[in-house]
Each structure stands twice: as structure tokens, then as C-alpha cells.
Design a protein around this motif. Structure first.
Motif, mmCIF file in Angstrom:
data_model
loop_
_atom_site.group_PDB
_atom_site.id
_atom_site.type_symbol
_atom_site.label_atom_id
_atom_site.label_comp_id
_atom_site.label_asym_id
_atom_site.label_seq_id
_atom_site.Cartn_x
_atom_site.Cartn_y
_atom_site.Cartn_z
ATOM 1 N N GLY A 86 0.674 -1.155 0.077
ATOM 2 C CA GLY A 86 -0.092 -0.136 -0.166
ATOM 3 C C GLY A 86 0.979 1.318 0.090
ATOM 4 O O GLY A 86 1.959 1.224 0.596
ATOM 5 N N VAL A 87 0.272 2.396 -0.455
ATOM 6 C CA VAL A 87 0.842 3.750 -0.454
ATOM 7 C C VAL A 87 0.638 4.314 1.105
ATOM 8 O O VAL A 87 -0.571 4.281 1.357
ATOM 9 C CB VAL A 87 0.303 4.386 -1.558
ATOM 10 N N LYS A 88 1.586 4.651 1.754
ATOM 11 C CA LYS A 88 1.568 5.296 2.919
ATOM 12 C C LYS A 88 0.796 6.764 2.808
ATOM 13 O O LYS A 88 1.327 7.644 2.301
ATOM 14 C CB LYS A 88 3.034 5.351 3.722
ATOM 15 N N VAL A 89 -0.424 6.954 3.600
ATOM 16 C CA VAL A 89 -0.878 7.994 3.580
ATOM 17 C C VAL A 89 -0.884 8.941 4.904
ATOM 18 O O VAL A 89 -0.077 10.108 4.887
ATOM 19 C CB VAL A 89 -2.537 7.791 3.333
ATOM 20 N N ASP A 90 -0.776 8.335 6.081
ATOM 21 C CA ASP A 90 -0.566 8.667 7.401
ATOM 22 C C ASP A 90 0.395 7.798 7.816
ATOM 23 O O ASP A 90 0.699 6.892 7.532
ATOM 24 C CB ASP A 90 -1.820 8.924 8.282
ATOM 25 N N PRO A 91 1.057 8.154 9.264
ATOM 26 C CA PRO A 91 1.861 7.195 9.843
ATOM 27 C C PRO A 91 1.440 5.668 10.030
ATOM 28 O O PRO A 91 2.191 4.814 9.778
ATOM 29 C CB PRO A 91 1.922 7.785 11.039
ATOM 30 N N ASN A 92 0.071 5.719 10.270
ATOM 31 C CA ASN A 92 -0.417 4.077 10.268
ATOM 32 C C ASN A 92 -1.700 3.962 9.248
ATOM 33 O O ASN A 92 -1.952 2.946 9.331
ATOM 34 C CB ASN A 92 -0.947 4.027 11.636
ATOM 35 N N THR A 93 -1.494 4.586 8.279
ATOM 36 C CA THR A 93 -2.653 4.339 7.093
ATOM 37 C C THR A 93 -2.257 4.104 5.906
ATOM 38 O O THR A 93 -1.109 4.923 5.359
ATOM 39 C CB THR A 93 -3.521 5.644 7.322
ATOM 40 N N TYR A 94 -2.511 3.053 5.233
ATOM 41 C CA TYR A 94 -2.409 2.722 3.834
ATOM 42 C C TYR A 94 -3.363 2.853 2.954
ATOM 43 O O TYR A 94 -4.400 2.482 3.324
ATOM 44 C CB TYR A 94 -1.404 1.401 4.014
ATOM 45 N N ARG A 95 -3.095 3.116 1.756
ATOM 46 C CA ARG A 95 -4.068 3.245 0.610
ATOM 47 C C ARG A 95 -3.863 2.191 -0.425
ATOM 48 O O ARG A 95 -2.745 2.205 -1.110
ATOM 49 C CB ARG A 95 -4.154 4.509 -0.001
ATOM 50 N N TRP A 96 -4.729 1.506 -0.889
ATOM 51 C CA TRP A 96 -4.929 0.771 -2.283
ATOM 52 C C TRP A 96 -6.121 1.409 -3.068
ATOM 53 O O TRP A 96 -7.088 1.759 -2.758
ATOM 54 C CB TRP A 96 -5.041 -0.435 -1.897
ATOM 55 N N THR A 97 -5.469 1.709 -4.446
ATOM 56 C CA THR A 97 -6.443 2.096 -5.450
ATOM 57 C C THR A 97 -6.718 1.454 -6.491
ATOM 58 O O THR A 97 -5.644 0.489 -7.117
ATOM 59 C CB THR A 97 -6.087 3.411 -5.851
ATOM 60 N N ASP A 98 -7.890 1.163 -6.925
ATOM 61 C CA ASP A 98 -8.209 0.546 -8.312
ATOM 62 C C ASP A 98 -8.098 1.312 -9.349
ATOM 63 O O ASP A 98 -8.159 2.477 -9.510
ATOM 64 C CB ASP A 98 -9.157 -0.445 -8.084
ATOM 65 N N ALA A 99 -8.475 0.744 -10.564
ATOM 66 C CA ALA A 99 -8.361 1.214 -12.011
ATOM 67 C C ALA A 99 -9.558 2.437 -12.187
ATOM 68 O O ALA A 99 -9.067 3.499 -12.772
ATOM 69 C CB ALA A 99 -8.292 0.320 -13.247
ATOM 70 N N GLY A 100 -10.710 2.110 -11.254
ATOM 71 C CA GLY A 100 -11.800 3.092 -11.435
ATOM 72 C C GLY A 100 -11.626 4.215 -10.567
ATOM 73 O O GLY A 100 -12.222 5.409 -10.604
ATOM 74 N N ASP A 102 -11.565 4.274 -7.329
ATOM 75 C CA ASP A 102 -11.836 3.840 -5.754
ATOM 76 C C ASP A 102 -10.792 3.499 -5.432
ATOM 77 O O ASP A 102 -9.762 2.802 -5.393
ATOM 78 C CB ASP A 102 -12.796 2.756 -5.820
ATOM 79 N N ALA A 103 -10.774 3.888 -3.859
ATOM 80 C CA ALA A 103 -9.641 3.482 -2.932
ATOM 81 C C ALA A 103 -10.173 2.857 -1.712
ATOM 82 O O ALA A 103 -11.169 3.284 -1.112
ATOM 83 C CB ALA A 103 -8.896 4.820 -2.590
ATOM 84 N N VAL A 104 -9.450 2.156 -1.004
ATOM 85 C CA VAL A 104 -9.494 1.900 0.586
ATOM 86 C C VAL A 104 -8.257 2.230 1.299
ATOM 87 O O VAL A 104 -7.161 2.019 0.895
ATOM 88 C CB VAL A 104 -9.527 0.433 0.552
ATOM 89 N N ASP A 105 -8.647 3.026 2.534
ATOM 90 C CA ASP A 105 -7.820 3.410 3.544
ATOM 91 C C ASP A 105 -7.556 2.411 4.442
ATOM 92 O O ASP A 105 -8.746 2.155 5.045
ATOM 93 C CB ASP A 105 -7.874 4.873 3.994
ATOM 94 N N VAL A 106 -6.544 1.753 4.777
ATOM 95 C CA VAL A 106 -6.434 0.805 5.791
ATOM 96 C C VAL A 106 -5.741 1.368 7.021
ATOM 97 O O VAL A 106 -4.497 1.881 6.822
ATOM 98 C CB VAL A 106 -6.085 -0.700 5.393
ATOM 99 N N VAL A 107 -6.329 1.340 8.420
ATOM 100 C CA VAL A 107 -5.462 1.830 9.378
ATOM 101 C C VAL A 107 -4.741 0.551 10.282
ATOM 102 O O VAL A 107 -5.666 -0.484 10.440
ATOM 103 C CB VAL A 107 -6.165 2.634 10.326
ATOM 104 N N LEU A 108 -3.670 0.586 10.361
ATOM 105 C CA LEU A 108 -2.825 -0.660 10.894
ATOM 106 C C LEU A 108 -2.270 -0.190 12.357
ATOM 107 O O LEU A 108 -1.772 0.908 12.523
ATOM 108 C CB LEU A 108 -1.606 -1.061 10.223
ATOM 109 N N ASP A 109 -2.408 -1.260 13.368
ATOM 110 C CA ASP A 109 -2.044 -0.738 14.573
ATOM 111 C C ASP A 109 -1.150 -2.102 15.001
ATOM 112 O O ASP A 109 -1.782 -3.226 14.945
ATOM 113 C CB ASP A 109 -2.921 -0.554 15.767
ATOM 114 N N ARG A 110 0.317 -2.063 15.087
ATOM 115 C CA ARG A 110 1.069 -3.273 15.486
ATOM 116 C C ARG A 110 0.893 -4.202 14.342
ATOM 117 O O ARG A 110 0.788 -5.599 14.804
ATOM 118 C CB ARG A 110 0.707 -3.877 16.873
#
Length: 137
Positions: A86-100, A102-110
């Protein structure tokens, strides 16, 4: 598996081997622990090899990714599902984008998924203001 539980199981294998079979059992327990660690490392390298060949932050369908996510999912399982890093958006947030778009931001902790947000391309375009629509003063 919990890290502490893994360490305790590894120590238990070595101690049990040495108690029941002496030094040969301790070597056998240690060999089992090393074999398990090599399996984990091999699995990690396989996932990273597949992610290496994909564009950064790209997923086939953001909506399908959004539907498959669940809290507590491991980072390794997330990367395996997406097929890319994923592309890092914030310190714990990563983003995956499709061809259209649309994107999903995923927040990770440990390295565990805590929550995620689906960002639709139509919603993102609606929030951006067009400068020609502003009234003249």
C-alpha cells in the motif's frame, strides 16, 4: 500467534526434548524451532516476491478488498490479498486504489488491521470544488 506464546512454545520444545532425550533431544527441539522459523521466513519472502511485481498501492477492485477486510487481519494476509504494497498516507494508514479511482484506506496498529474506509471516486470528485462555479464578487 502471540509472540510470547511462540517464545514459550519454542523453549518448551527445547526443554522437553532435553528432559526426555538428553542433549540429542535438545538438538531436535532446536532443529524444530529453526525449521518453523524458516517456514515463516519462506512464506514472507513468497508474499513479498508477488508484491514486488505489482504497482505500488494498486488493487484489482477496491470494493472487493473492502468487503474482504476484517478487524484483526495480519499485514501479511492483507498484502497477500491485495497483491501489492500500500501507499503510505498517514503514519499508520495505507491506501490501495483500483483502476476506476476507488480506494481503500486501511489503518494498522502493530501490523493488525484496526479499521478501514472505502473512498469512492464519485464521492471524491463531488468534494472537490470547481473554481468556475464560484460566484464573482
Amino acid at each position: 500467534m502471540n509472540r510470547l506464546a511462540g517464545i514459550l512454545l519454542a523453549l518448551a520444545a527445547i526443554v522437553a526434548g532435553s528432559v526426555f532425550f538428553g542433549w540429542k533431544g535438545a538438538i531436535l527441539g532446536l532443529s524444530c524451532v529453526v525449521f518453523f522459523l524458516l517456514l515463516q521466513f519462506s512464506q514472507l519472502m513468497r508474499v513479498m516476491r508477488t508484491a514486488q511485481n505489482a504497482p505500488l498501492g494498486h488493487v484489482a477492485s477496491a470494493v472487493m478488498l473492502h468487503s474482504k477486510l476484517h478487524a484483526g487481519m495480519k499485514l501479511l494476509d492483507l498484502i497477500r490479498m491485495c497483491g501489492s504494497l500500500g501507499v503510505k498516507v498517514d503514519p499508520n494508514t495505507y491506501r490501495w486504489t483500483d483502476a476506476g479511482g476507488d480506494a481503500v484506506d486501511v489503518v494498522l496498529d502493530r501490523s493488525l488491521v484496526t479499521h478501514w474506509t472505502l473512498i469512492r471516486a464519485a464521492d471524491a470528485q463531488a468534494h472537490t470544488a470547481d473554481p468556475s462555479d464560484t460566484p464573482a464578487a
